[in-house]
Write a protein that holds these residues in place. Sequence first.
Motif, PDB file in Angstrom:
ATOM      1  N   GLU A 131     -13.862  -3.682  -0.990  1.00 20.00           N
ATOM      2  CA  GLU A 131     -14.456  -2.503  -1.613  1.00 20.00           C
ATOM      3  C   GLU A 131     -13.927  -1.191  -1.035  1.00 20.00           C
ATOM      4  O   GLU A 131     -13.736  -0.225  -1.751  1.00 20.00           O
ATOM      5  N   ASP A 132     -13.665  -1.166   0.261  1.00 26.10           N
ATOM      6  CA  ASP A 132     -13.196   0.065   0.900  1.00 26.10           C
ATOM      7  C   ASP A 132     -11.713   0.005   1.263  1.00 26.10           C
ATOM      8  O   ASP A 132     -11.217   0.830   2.010  1.00 26.10           O
ATOM      9  N   GLY A 133     -10.988  -0.953   0.685  1.00 22.94           N
ATOM     10  CA  GLY A 133      -9.573  -1.126   0.998  1.00 22.94           C
ATOM     11  C   GLY A 133      -8.670  -0.312   0.101  1.00 22.94           C
ATOM     12  O   GLY A 133      -9.108   0.282  -0.890  1.00 22.94           O
ATOM     13  N   PRO A 134      -7.385  -0.276   0.444  1.00 20.26           N
ATOM     14  CA  PRO A 134      -6.413   0.475  -0.359  1.00 20.26           C
ATOM     15  C   PRO A 134      -5.990  -0.290  -1.600  1.00 20.26           C
ATOM     16  O   PRO A 134      -6.137  -1.504  -1.689  1.00 20.26           O
ATOM     17  N   GLY A 135      -5.449   0.431  -2.561  1.00 19.14           N
ATOM     18  CA  GLY A 135      -4.833  -0.194  -3.718  1.00 19.14           C
ATOM     19  C   GLY A 135      -3.460  -0.720  -3.334  1.00 19.14           C
ATOM     20  O   GLY A 135      -2.891  -0.350  -2.300  1.00 19.14           O
ATOM     21  N   TYR A 136      -2.924  -1.583  -4.162  1.00 21.39           N
ATOM     22  CA  TYR A 136      -1.620  -2.183  -3.905  1.00 21.39           C
ATOM     23  C   TYR A 136      -0.716  -1.990  -5.115  1.00 21.39           C
ATOM     24  O   TYR A 136      -1.171  -2.011  -6.258  1.00 21.39           O
ATOM     25  N   TYR A 137       0.561  -1.825  -4.824  1.00 18.86           N
ATOM     26  CA  TYR A 137       1.567  -1.589  -5.849  1.00 18.86           C
ATOM     27  C   TYR A 137       2.719  -2.560  -5.642  1.00 18.86           C
ATOM     28  O   TYR A 137       3.049  -2.909  -4.518  1.00 18.86           O
ATOM     29  N   GLY A 138       3.330  -2.973  -6.747  1.00  9.79           N
ATOM     30  CA  GLY A 138       4.462  -3.877  -6.650  1.00  9.79           C
ATOM     31  C   GLY A 138       5.400  -3.705  -7.827  1.00  9.79           C
ATOM     32  O   GLY A 138       5.147  -2.921  -8.751  1.00  9.79           O
ATOM     33  N   LEU A 139       6.457  -4.447  -7.780  1.00  6.93           N
ATOM     34  CA  LEU A 139       7.480  -4.413  -8.810  1.00  6.93           C
ATOM     35  C   LEU A 139       6.982  -5.137 -10.060  1.00  6.93           C
ATOM     36  O   LEU A 139       6.491  -6.264  -9.972  1.00  6.93           O
ATOM     37  N   ALA A 140       7.073  -4.506 -11.205  1.00  4.35           N
ATOM     38  CA  ALA A 140       6.729  -5.167 -12.464  1.00  4.35           C
ATOM     39  C   ALA A 140       7.808  -6.199 -12.768  1.00  4.35           C
ATOM     40  O   ALA A 140       8.996  -5.914 -12.655  1.00  4.35           O
ATOM     41  N   GLU A 153       6.291   3.214 -14.463  1.00  8.56           N
ATOM     42  CA  GLU A 153       6.628   2.281 -15.543  1.00  8.56           C
ATOM     43  C   GLU A 153       7.316   1.014 -15.042  1.00  8.56           C
ATOM     44  O   GLU A 153       7.336   0.010 -15.741  1.00  8.56           O
ATOM     45  N   GLU A 154       7.862   1.062 -13.830  1.00 10.34           N
ATOM     46  CA  GLU A 154       8.559  -0.094 -13.266  1.00 10.34           C
ATOM     47  C   GLU A 154       7.675  -0.875 -12.299  1.00 10.34           C
ATOM     48  O   GLU A 154       8.139  -1.813 -11.659  1.00 10.34           O
ATOM     49  N   MET A 155       6.394  -0.475 -12.215  1.00  6.07           N
ATOM     50  CA  MET A 155       5.521  -1.044 -11.195  1.00  6.07           C
ATOM     51  C   MET A 155       4.228  -1.561 -11.807  1.00  6.07           C
ATOM     52  O   MET A 155       3.867  -1.226 -12.927  1.00  6.07           O
ATOM     53  N   VAL A 156       3.546  -2.381 -11.023  1.00  5.87           N
ATOM     54  CA  VAL A 156       2.195  -2.840 -11.348  1.00  5.87           C
ATOM     55  C   VAL A 156       1.278  -2.384 -10.222  1.00  5.87           C
ATOM     56  O   VAL A 156       1.732  -2.107  -9.108  1.00  5.87           O
ATOM     57  N   VAL A 157      -0.002  -2.315 -10.510  1.00  3.91           N
ATOM     58  CA  VAL A 157      -0.999  -1.913  -9.525  1.00  3.91           C
ATOM     59  C   VAL A 157      -2.093  -2.972  -9.506  1.00  3.91           C
ATOM     60  O   VAL A 157      -2.374  -3.605 -10.516  1.00  3.91           O
ATOM     61  N   ASP A 199       2.907  11.528   1.871  1.00  4.01           N
ATOM     62  CA  ASP A 199       3.257  12.659   1.005  1.00  4.01           C
ATOM     63  C   ASP A 199       4.510  12.368   0.186  1.00  4.01           C
ATOM     64  O   ASP A 199       4.636  12.838  -0.951  1.00  4.01           O
ATOM     65  N   TRP A 200       5.439  11.614   0.738  1.00  5.11           N
ATOM     66  CA  TRP A 200       6.662  11.240   0.016  1.00  5.11           C
ATOM     67  C   TRP A 200       6.394  10.100  -0.961  1.00  5.11           C
ATOM     68  O   TRP A 200       6.946  10.061  -2.055  1.00  5.11           O
ATOM     69  N   ALA A 201       5.548   9.160  -0.561  1.00  4.82           N
ATOM     70  CA  ALA A 201       5.346   7.949  -1.353  1.00  4.82           C
ATOM     71  C   ALA A 201       4.568   8.199  -2.641  1.00  4.82           C
ATOM     72  O   ALA A 201       4.879   7.604  -3.671  1.00  4.82           O
ATOM     73  N   VAL A 202       3.558   9.043  -2.603  1.00  3.24           N
ATOM     74  CA  VAL A 202       2.707   9.239  -3.779  1.00  3.24           C
ATOM     75  C   VAL A 202       3.511   9.731  -4.986  1.00  3.24           C
ATOM     76  O   VAL A 202       3.438   9.121  -6.061  1.00  3.24           O
ATOM     77  N   PRO A 203       4.287  10.794  -4.868  1.00  2.60           N
ATOM     78  CA  PRO A 203       5.050  11.203  -6.063  1.00  2.60           C
ATOM     79  C   PRO A 203       6.105  10.177  -6.472  1.00  2.60           C
ATOM     80  O   PRO A 203       6.389  10.023  -7.663  1.00  2.60           O
ATOM     81  N   TRP A 204       6.676   9.461  -5.501  1.00  2.00           N
ATOM     82  CA  TRP A 204       7.661   8.433  -5.831  1.00  2.00           C
ATOM     83  C   TRP A 204       7.012   7.359  -6.700  1.00  2.00           C
ATOM     84  O   TRP A 204       7.593   6.922  -7.702  1.00  2.00           O
ATOM     85  N   VAL A 205       5.799   6.936  -6.337  1.00  2.00           N
ATOM     86  CA  VAL A 205       5.083   5.932  -7.129  1.00  2.00           C
ATOM     87  C   VAL A 205       4.820   6.471  -8.534  1.00  2.00           C
ATOM     88  O   VAL A 205       5.011   5.760  -9.527  1.00  2.00           O
ATOM     89  N   MET A 206       4.413   7.714  -8.634  1.00  2.00           N
ATOM     90  CA  MET A 206       4.128   8.293  -9.948  1.00  2.00           C
ATOM     91  C   MET A 206       5.379   8.338 -10.829  1.00  2.00           C
ATOM     92  O   MET A 206       5.317   8.022 -12.022  1.00  2.00           O
ATOM     93  N   THR A 252       0.845  -1.189   0.000  1.00  2.00           N
ATOM     94  CA  THR A 252       0.000   0.000   0.000  1.00  2.00           C
ATOM     95  C   THR A 252       0.884   1.243   0.000  1.00  2.00           C
ATOM     96  O   THR A 252       2.085   1.165   0.291  1.00  2.00           O
ATOM     97  N   ILE A 253       0.289   2.389  -0.275  1.00  2.00           N
ATOM     98  CA  ILE A 253       1.048   3.640  -0.256  1.00  2.00           C
ATOM     99  C   ILE A 253       1.677   3.885   1.122  1.00  2.00           C
ATOM    100  O   ILE A 253       2.869   4.225   1.194  1.00  2.00           O
ATOM    101  N   PRO A 254       0.952   3.730   2.238  1.00  2.00           N
ATOM    102  CA  PRO A 254       1.620   3.924   3.533  1.00  2.00           C
ATOM    103  C   PRO A 254       2.795   2.962   3.750  1.00  2.00           C
ATOM    104  O   PRO A 254       3.816   3.344   4.317  1.00  2.00           O
ATOM    105  N   GLU A 255       2.658   1.729   3.295  1.00  2.00           N
ATOM    106  CA  GLU A 255       3.765   0.776   3.434  1.00  2.00           C
ATOM    107  C   GLU A 255       4.958   1.215   2.589  1.00  2.00           C
ATOM    108  O   GLU A 255       6.109   1.107   3.023  1.00  2.00           O
ATOM    109  N   ILE A 256       4.700   1.719   1.393  1.00  2.00           N
ATOM    110  CA  ILE A 256       5.786   2.217   0.541  1.00  2.00           C
ATOM    111  C   ILE A 256       6.476   3.388   1.225  1.00  2.00           C
ATOM    112  O   ILE A 256       7.703   3.487   1.225  1.00  2.00           O
TER     113      ILE A 256
END
Length: 102
Positions: free
Chosen positions: A78-87, A68-72, A57-64, A30-34
Amino acid sequence: MPEPKSAFDATYPCDFYEPAELFEPDQMYTIPEIGRLLQGLEPDAEVDPDTEAVLVDWAVPWVMVHAEEMVVAEPLSEDGPGYYGLATDEEPDAETATDESA
C-alpha cells in the motif's frame, strides 16, 4: 544564471538510453532504480540522498517521454513505489485488461 559555452572545457551530445537498451524485458523498476540505470549504475547501487534526488529528477521526465514503450504496475504494498518496465508483446494492452476484469 546561464553560463556561456566558453566557460566549459567540453560539451557532449545529450544522448539518452531507449527503454529497450536500459531495461531487462522481464524486470520492473522503481523511479530511483531507473535514475541509477540512466547513469550507468546498477539498480541497487548505494547513492547518497542528494544524488538520489537528482537521479529521480532525471528519471521522471525520461519515463514520461518513453511512456508508450513502457508498462506500469501497481505498488507491491500500500505504501510502496510504483514499478515500470519495458512493454513487450506478452503484455495485454490496457483496454484488453480492463475488459477482462469487468
